[in-house]
Scaffold this motif. Structure first.
Motif, mmCIF file in Angstrom:
data_model
loop_
_atom_site.group_PDB
_atom_site.id
_atom_site.type_symbol
_atom_site.label_atom_id
_atom_site.label_comp_id
_atom_site.label_asym_id
_atom_site.label_seq_id
_atom_site.Cartn_x
_atom_site.Cartn_y
_atom_site.Cartn_z
ATOM 1 N N MET A 130 39.990 31.836 40.539
ATOM 2 C CA MET A 130 40.976 32.750 39.867
ATOM 3 C C MET A 130 40.212 33.232 38.609
ATOM 4 N N PHE A 131 39.809 34.512 38.735
ATOM 5 C CA PHE A 131 39.164 35.141 37.434
ATOM 6 C C PHE A 131 39.819 36.249 36.748
ATOM 7 N N GLU A 132 39.713 36.359 35.650
ATOM 8 C CA GLU A 132 40.258 37.738 34.741
ATOM 9 C C GLU A 132 39.374 38.925 35.546
ATOM 10 N N SER A 133 39.984 39.749 35.822
ATOM 11 C CA SER A 133 39.075 41.020 36.262
ATOM 12 C C SER A 133 38.205 41.595 35.031
ATOM 13 N N VAL A 134 38.873 41.649 34.093
ATOM 14 C CA VAL A 134 38.227 41.802 32.591
ATOM 15 C C VAL A 134 38.632 40.679 31.668
ATOM 16 N N ILE A 135 37.467 39.999 31.227
ATOM 17 C CA ILE A 135 37.678 38.869 30.480
ATOM 18 C C ILE A 135 38.485 39.500 29.154
ATOM 19 N N GLY A 136 39.772 38.792 28.707
ATOM 20 C CA GLY A 136 40.523 39.329 27.688
ATOM 21 C C GLY A 136 40.423 38.701 26.474
#
Length: 339
Positions: free
Chosen positions: A103-109
């Motif tokens: 589970m990864f953020e598509s773009v790190i927020g």
């Protein structure tokens, strides 16, 4: 009703679908404030769950993005290759058949607005396929146009198995989050119980708000506005601030999502840790917060990062006015180091 709940559901879906328990997530990530989503989080905030007996089965891997202490390589390709090798070695050590999902953020927020280096997410997708692991893209922050694409994962040549989102779905007018899956996962739960429910799931008033917001986004092309109007101005303004102040090391921007790295100009190191510890100049940090408020900028500020995430409907004059106010506050922050 919120992003945390969506990620909780995604974790349950992945575990029930695969019959496996472990979920790999990144350091420098945030996935929510409930038990599983907070334990999945990769920054200091997961400590609030761990202190009370956190859920088990969450494994952290290192982001492919640079920090002031470490890099996987000098180029995007090298960083992607090295980070993927590290990830696959970690999978081997954990046991591939024990891992339900990544589970990864598509773009790190909240970790700094970082897109993955070229080839990394494609490599993650290939590794997931190799070992029968599901890929969950957390788009609670970046879904619905924030980064200049409707979905953050569209910056890469991938198709996730599960996508979560929330904030942009209703523009925060009403609480509503979502979980989307590929059809074979959806079909599985037509005849196999998921064991998931929520009090306000599919609330008709929230759904009406979500429908109208998405319709407005499409009719007004807010994704195109984020990419073609907001992003160029943000890049220009951010570059100007980086060049103007020694206390800003660098900046990044994608669509209407930007970030600056705040440093102590005397040493070049981050002005503090993300949790507020090891501040090199507490007075400068408090000066920045006060100066922002005094100049009419009300927001969530957590150095050493300074995020910029304006409304997707913002107009150029409003955006430049916001940066003018931030400029005034950063001038006081920069001066504080010379006092």
């Amino acid at each position: 009703s919120g992003g945390s709940e969506a990620n909780e559901a995604a974790i349950r879906i992945a575990r029930r679908f695969t019959g496996r328990s472990k979920v790999i997530t990144h350091y420098r990530s945030y996935h929510g404030g409930t038990a599983h989503s907070l334990t999945a989080t990769g920054d200091f905030r997961r400590g609030f769950a761990e202190a009370g007996g956190a859920p088990v089965g969450f494994v952290k891997t290192m982001n492919p993005t640079d920090t002031h202490l470490f890099s996987f390589g000098a180029t995007e390709e090298e960083r992607a290759t090295q980070a993927l090798a590290y990830l696959e070695e970690q999978i081997q050590c954990e046991g591939p058949t024990t891992i339900a999902a990544m589970m990864f953020e598509s773009v790190i927020g909240s970790g700094g607005v970082h897109l993955a280096p070229k080839g990394y997410m494609e490599g993650v997708r290939a590794v997931c396929d190799k070992y029968g692991i599901l890929l969950i893209c957390d788009e609670v922050m970046v879904g619905f146009g924030r980064t200049g694409k409707f979905w953050g994962f569209q910056h890469y040549d991938i198709l996730p198995d599960i996508v979560t989102s929330a904030k942009g779905l209703t523009g925060a007018y009403l609480p509503l989050s979502m979980v989307a899956t590929r059809s074979h996962i959806k079909d599985h739960f037509e005849t196999n119980a998921l064991g998931w429910g929520a009090t306000f799931q599919a609330h008709p008033v929230s759904l009406a708000a979500g429908y109208e917001c998405v319709k407005f986004m499409l009719e007004k092309d807010l994704v195109g506005h984020a990419k073609n109007v907001i992003e160029p101005i943000m890049k220009e303004e951010l570059d100007t601030l980086v060049g103007k102040y020694a206390s800003i090391a660098r900046s990044r921007c994608s669509g209407a999502f930007g970030c600056m790295d705040l440093v102590d100009p005397r040493s070049g190191v981050p002005v503090q840790n993300f949790d507020g510890s090891n501040s090199t100049h507490p007075t400068a940090v408090s000066t920045l917060r006060a100066a922002l408020r005094a100049n009419g900028i009300i927001g969530f500020v957590r150095p050493p990062m300074f995020h910029c995430a304006p409304a997707l409907v913002i107009q150029p004059d409003e955006l430049r006015d916001g940066f003018r106010r931030v400029d005034l506050a950063l001038a006081e922050f920069d001066r504080a180091f010379g006092a």
